[in-house]
Design an enzyme around this catalytic site. Sequence first.
Site, mmCIF file in Angstrom:
data_model
loop_
_atom_site.group_PDB
_atom_site.id
_atom_site.type_symbol
_atom_site.label_atom_id
_atom_site.label_comp_id
_atom_site.label_asym_id
_atom_site.label_seq_id
_atom_site.Cartn_x
_atom_site.Cartn_y
_atom_site.Cartn_z
ATOM 1 N N ASP A 8 0.784 -1.381 -0.083
ATOM 2 C CA ASP A 8 -0.070 0.134 -0.107
ATOM 3 C C ASP A 8 0.888 1.186 -0.118
ATOM 4 O O ASP A 8 2.103 1.069 0.122
ATOM 5 C CB ASP A 8 -0.852 0.015 1.020
ATOM 6 C CG ASP A 8 -1.636 1.123 1.359
ATOM 7 O OD1 ASP A 8 -2.264 1.581 0.845
ATOM 8 O OD2 ASP A 8 -1.210 1.821 2.397
ATOM 9 N N ASP A 10 -0.454 5.241 0.695
ATOM 10 C CA ASP A 10 -0.701 6.082 2.176
ATOM 11 C C ASP A 10 -0.796 5.709 3.222
ATOM 12 O O ASP A 10 -1.715 4.647 3.425
ATOM 13 C CB ASP A 10 -2.021 6.771 1.521
ATOM 14 C CG ASP A 10 -1.784 7.808 0.301
ATOM 15 O OD1 ASP A 10 -3.002 7.973 -0.513
ATOM 16 O OD2 ASP A 10 -0.679 8.188 0.241
HETATM 17 O O1 LIG Z 1 -6.022 6.666 -1.886
HETATM 18 C C1 LIG Z 1 -6.331 6.365 -0.785
HETATM 19 O O2 LIG Z 1 -7.333 6.842 -0.255
HETATM 20 C C2 LIG Z 1 -5.519 5.928 0.120
HETATM 21 O O3 LIG Z 1 -4.396 5.259 -0.760
HETATM 22 P P1 LIG Z 1 -3.529 3.968 -0.128
HETATM 23 O O4 LIG Z 1 -4.553 2.733 -0.491
HETATM 24 O O5 LIG Z 1 -2.395 3.851 -1.018
HETATM 25 O O6 LIG Z 1 -3.791 4.187 1.237
HETATM 26 MG MG LIG Z 2 -3.049 2.971 3.115
#
Ligand SMILES: O=C(O)COP(=O)(O)O
Ligand SMILES: [Mg+2]
Length: 232
Positions: A8, A10
């Site tokens: 992932d 964020d």
């Molecule tokens: O786009 C988002 O809300 C969060 O992004 P992620 O899945 O990389 O944590």
């Molecule tokens: Mg994330």
Amino acid sequence: MFRGVITDIDGTLTDEKRRLSTAAIETIRRLQESGVEVVLSSGNTSCLLKGLCKLIGTGGTFIGENGGVYRIGFTGELQLIADRKIAIDALNLCIEHFQKKGITLELFSYNERFSDVAFARTVPVEEVRSLLADWPVDIMDTNFAIHIHKAGIDKGKTFQVVTESLGIKPEEFLAIGDSENDIGMIKAAGIGCCVANAQERVRIISDYCSSVPYGEGFVEIMNRNFSHILAR
Ligand SMILES: O=C(O)COP(=O)(O)O
Ligand SMILES: [Mg+2]
């Protein structure tokens, strides 16, 4: 020994302000250069992910929009898992509902998305969930945004599709994340990990949780599982 990492972005490679950890970038580069396939898997848009793959230095494969889109390598065409008609209809209902309360939803990258819609967490996600309870959509709270997409779209399911194209089995991957939109891929990988700042519902399904949060937690878990590469 794991042949791939699916991560992932964020809250996992970044800090709480979405700033990328430079230590995590360096770690990814060393893994990719040592033959470990690093796949970015995010709720973010394909245009952001294309740039991140190049600037971070992965092999170019990514999953975007929580599994709604993906691309294999740098030369693959962007693949769409599901269109976003139902998501837009659901979003319009939410816009109308909150407008009556004097709240205008702040949309994220509306024109750059193909499969989902996303907006700021300025409204209670549970209110969105109850408003759309009878709709064939999934609502994801990533700690950074609220996403709506066609029911069944999931990073974990698209991860299975991507692994087939890469010729690496899901059990040969380590997965790592921080929020509910990562649960599917954390469960599907050989080892599922989370960073210390992960949501409780992610921690309870993870095989391992880092002792430190965010990008430094990512580095801790990579050092633990790829010491034969990173300890050099
Ligand atoms: O786009 C988002 O809300 C969060 O992004 P992620 O899945 O990389 O944590
Ligand atoms: Mg994330």
